[in-house]
Design a protein around this motif. Structure first.
Motif, short mmCIF file in Angstrom:
data_model
loop_
_atom_site.label_atom_id
_atom_site.label_comp_id
_atom_site.label_asym_id
_atom_site.label_seq_id
_atom_site.Cartn_x
_atom_site.Cartn_y
_atom_site.Cartn_z
N VAL A 135 33.41 42.84 45.46
CA VAL A 135 33.74 42.77 44.04
C VAL A 135 35.24 43.01 43.84
CG1 VAL A 135 33.29 43.74 41.77
CG2 VAL A 135 31.44 43.54 43.44
N ALA A 136 35.87 42.10 43.09
CA ALA A 136 37.30 42.25 42.76
C ALA A 136 37.48 42.96 41.43
CB ALA A 136 37.97 40.88 42.72
N GLY A 137 36.53 42.80 40.50
CA GLY A 137 36.64 43.44 39.20
C GLY A 137 35.58 42.93 38.25
N ALA A 138 35.47 43.55 37.08
CA ALA A 138 34.52 43.15 36.05
C ALA A 138 35.26 43.14 34.71
CB ALA A 138 33.33 44.10 36.01
N VAL B 233 35.80 40.09 28.69
CA VAL B 233 36.04 38.73 28.19
C VAL B 233 35.88 37.75 29.34
CG1 VAL B 233 37.68 37.20 27.04
CG2 VAL B 233 37.63 39.64 26.47
N GLU B 234 35.03 36.74 29.16
CA GLU B 234 34.75 35.78 30.23
C GLU B 234 35.99 35.00 30.63
OE1 GLU B 234 31.46 32.31 31.32
OE2 GLU B 234 31.61 33.12 29.29
N ALA B 235 36.87 34.72 29.67
CA ALA B 235 38.09 33.96 29.97
C ALA B 235 38.97 34.73 30.97
CB ALA B 235 38.87 33.67 28.69
N ASN B 236 38.98 36.04 30.86
CA ASN B 236 39.76 36.85 31.80
C ASN B 236 39.18 36.79 33.21
OD1 ASN B 236 41.45 37.59 29.73
ND2 ASN B 236 40.36 39.50 29.28
N SER B 237 37.83 36.75 33.31
CA SER B 237 37.22 36.64 34.63
C SER B 237 37.52 35.29 35.26
CB SER B 237 35.71 36.85 34.52
OG SER B 237 35.10 35.81 33.76
N ASP B 238 37.53 34.21 34.44
CA ASP B 238 37.88 32.89 34.97
C ASP B 238 39.33 32.86 35.46
OD1 ASP B 238 35.35 32.05 34.35
OD2 ASP B 238 35.92 31.23 32.39
N LYS B 239 40.20 33.54 34.72
CA LYS B 239 41.63 33.61 35.11
C LYS B 239 41.78 34.34 36.44
CE LYS B 239 46.15 35.15 33.41
NZ LYS B 239 46.86 35.83 32.30
N LYS B 240 41.01 35.42 36.62
CA LYS B 240 41.06 36.17 37.86
C LYS B 240 40.55 35.34 39.04
CE LYS B 240 41.71 39.94 40.31
NZ LYS B 240 43.06 40.47 40.55
N VAL B 241 39.49 34.57 38.81
CA VAL B 241 38.96 33.69 39.86
C VAL B 241 40.02 32.70 40.31
CG1 VAL B 241 37.29 31.86 40.34
CG2 VAL B 241 36.54 33.94 39.19
N LYS B 242 40.76 32.10 39.33
CA LYS B 242 41.80 31.13 39.66
C LYS B 242 42.91 31.79 40.48
CE LYS B 242 43.93 27.13 39.23
NZ LYS B 242 45.22 27.49 39.83
N GLN B 243 43.30 33.02 40.13
CA GLN B 243 44.34 33.72 40.87
C GLN B 243 43.91 33.98 42.32
OE1 GLN B 243 45.07 37.26 38.59
NE2 GLN B 243 46.24 36.20 36.98
N LEU C 210 45.16 32.38 46.18
CA LEU C 210 45.54 33.20 47.33
C LEU C 210 44.71 32.89 48.57
CD1 LEU C 210 45.96 36.68 45.57
CD2 LEU C 210 47.77 35.13 46.35
N GLY C 211 43.76 31.95 48.43
CA GLY C 211 42.98 31.53 49.60
C GLY C 211 41.59 32.12 49.68
N PHE C 212 41.18 32.94 48.70
CA PHE C 212 39.85 33.52 48.72
C PHE C 212 38.82 32.54 48.13
CE2 PHE C 212 42.66 37.26 48.50
CZ PHE C 212 42.20 37.96 49.60
N LYS C 213 37.55 32.69 48.56
CA LYS C 213 36.46 31.88 48.01
C LYS C 213 35.88 32.60 46.79
CE LYS C 213 35.25 29.91 52.50
NZ LYS C 213 34.17 29.74 53.50
N ALA C 214 36.73 32.85 45.84
CA ALA C 214 36.35 33.66 44.68
C ALA C 214 35.45 32.89 43.73
CB ALA C 214 37.61 34.13 43.94
N ARG C 215 34.66 33.64 42.97
CA ARG C 215 33.77 33.05 41.95
C ARG C 215 33.23 34.18 41.07
NH1 ARG C 215 27.75 32.30 44.23
NH2 ARG C 215 27.72 33.96 45.75
N THR C 216 32.58 33.81 39.98
CA THR C 216 31.90 34.79 39.13
C THR C 216 30.41 34.76 39.47
OG1 THR C 216 31.57 33.14 37.38
CG2 THR C 216 33.55 34.51 37.26
N GLY D 55 27.14 44.32 30.69
CA GLY D 55 27.65 43.16 29.97
C GLY D 55 29.01 42.69 30.43
N LEU D 56 29.47 43.14 31.60
CA LEU D 56 30.78 42.74 32.14
C LEU D 56 30.62 41.59 33.11
CD1 LEU D 56 32.28 46.29 32.85
CD2 LEU D 56 32.52 44.90 30.79
N HIS D 57 31.57 40.64 33.08
CA HIS D 57 31.55 39.49 33.97
C HIS D 57 32.17 39.88 35.31
CE1 HIS D 57 30.46 36.78 30.63
NE2 HIS D 57 31.26 37.55 29.90
N GLU D 58 31.36 39.85 36.38
CA GLU D 58 31.83 40.31 37.70
C GLU D 58 32.47 39.16 38.47
OE1 GLU D 58 29.12 43.98 39.11
OE2 GLU D 58 28.09 42.06 39.07
#
Length: 312
Positions: free
Chosen positions: A241-244, A247-257, A261-267, A274-277
């Motif tokens: 887990v990178a964070g939760a 706001v869903e838009a913030n989680s999408d922004k974190k996934v893009k970042q 960087l080369g990670f297979k990130a996703r939500t 009620g937090l988007h992980e």
């Protein structure tokens, strides 16, 4: 602190519960079994084991203690560390540490921890309410053997029936056979004629179809290039887990970042708060996940933690 109580609670939901700087309790599913000698039926269950090599803090036990006792996460980590030091001191002195409903821990001659699991509780929730039971032996009647035994005692004899000779019946039977053979010959001739006509009609239809297909043939001068799509689907129950984020838009922004960087990130959806992980990646085994978690904490994010969860 009753550490075994928290571990026992987590073993119902997770296959790996790690105690930082000490080791991890693992569970392995075992199918239902039948003991042929005693006719005992055993329900499916989780078998417990202990791995002294898995000593990294994946955050699972610490987070659960912090949530139950309403204390900060750092305080929960400190309480676990203090309890672990106490356990190690008792083990060094040669004592056996009993974790209620989990098992006994002791040191062997080489200084390695030996674990003897307890069988009082089945941590497999799918088998809730199922218990061991013994069934009486099923007796099957050997009917064939009884019949053979009766035949040996009372032999059966068949007496042929005597009938008077009736010559006219023999000629009548010959006439019936002759008529039947004639009917079969006529029937076969008729069927062969029908098949021959069908074959001729089928050949004509095929010739007409070939002619129409040739007339309708066309060529594409600039065909579209073939497109190949590669879908990388992550499977497993071990998520770093990178964070939760609320706001869903913030989680999408974190996934893009993280993806940049080369990670297979996703939500992976919302947690119970009620937090988007957002996760760095997902793994099939705890060993792979813990190895990657160690590198992420050293090189990227010291607050990353391991979530053990089966996604729908």
């Amino acid at each position: 602190m009753q550490l075994e109580t928290y571990i026992s609670d987590l073993l119902y939901r997770y296959d790996c519960v790690a105690i930082p700087e000490f080791g991890a309790f693992l569970t392995n599913r075992v199918s239902a079994k039948v003991h042929e000698t005693t006719n005992s039926f055993y329900p499916p269950k989780k078998v417990l084991s202990f791995n002294e090599q898995l000593q990294h803090n994946d955050g699972l036990l610490s987070s659960y203690i912090a949530e139950v006792e309403k204390i900060p996460y750092e305080v929960a980590v400190q309480k676990i560390s203090k309890h672990v030091k106490s356990i190690k001191s008792y083990l060094v002195e040669g004592e056996t540490i009993t974790f209620q409903n989990i098992g006994d821990l002791m040191l062997n001659n080489e200084g390695k921890i030996i674990f003897e699991p307890s069988y009082h509780i089945n941590y497999l929730t799918d088998a809730f309410g199922l218990t061991q039971f013994v069934s009486p032996s099923v007796s099957r009647e050997a009917h064939k053997e009884k019949v053979e035994a009766i035949e040996k005692v009372i032999p059966l004899t068949i007496t042929p029936e005597k009938r008077k000779s009736r010559p006219y019946l023999k000629y009548a039977a010959i006439a019936v056979v002759a008529l039947t053979l004639g009917g079969f010959a006529a029937s076969n001739y008729y069927v062969n004629q029908i098949e021959s006509q069908n074959k001729i009609a089928q050949e004509k239809a095929n010739e007409q179809l070939d002619t129409k297909v040739q007339e309708a043939t066309f060529v594409i001068s600039n065909p579209l290039p073939a497109a190949t799509l590669t879908v990388d689907k992550q499977v497993g129950i071990y998520h770093i887990v990178a964070g939760a984020y609320r706001v869903e838009a913030n989680s999408d922004k974190k996934v893009k970042q993280l993806q940049d960087l080369g990670f297979k990130a996703r939500t992976i959806g919302e947690n119970k708060y009620g937090l988007h992980e957002v996760v760095y990646s997902t793994f099939d085994t705890a060993e792979e996940a813990l190895k990657e978690l160690r590198q992420i904490r050293i090189n990227h994010n010291p607050d990353a933690w391991l979530l053990v969860k089966e996604l729908n």
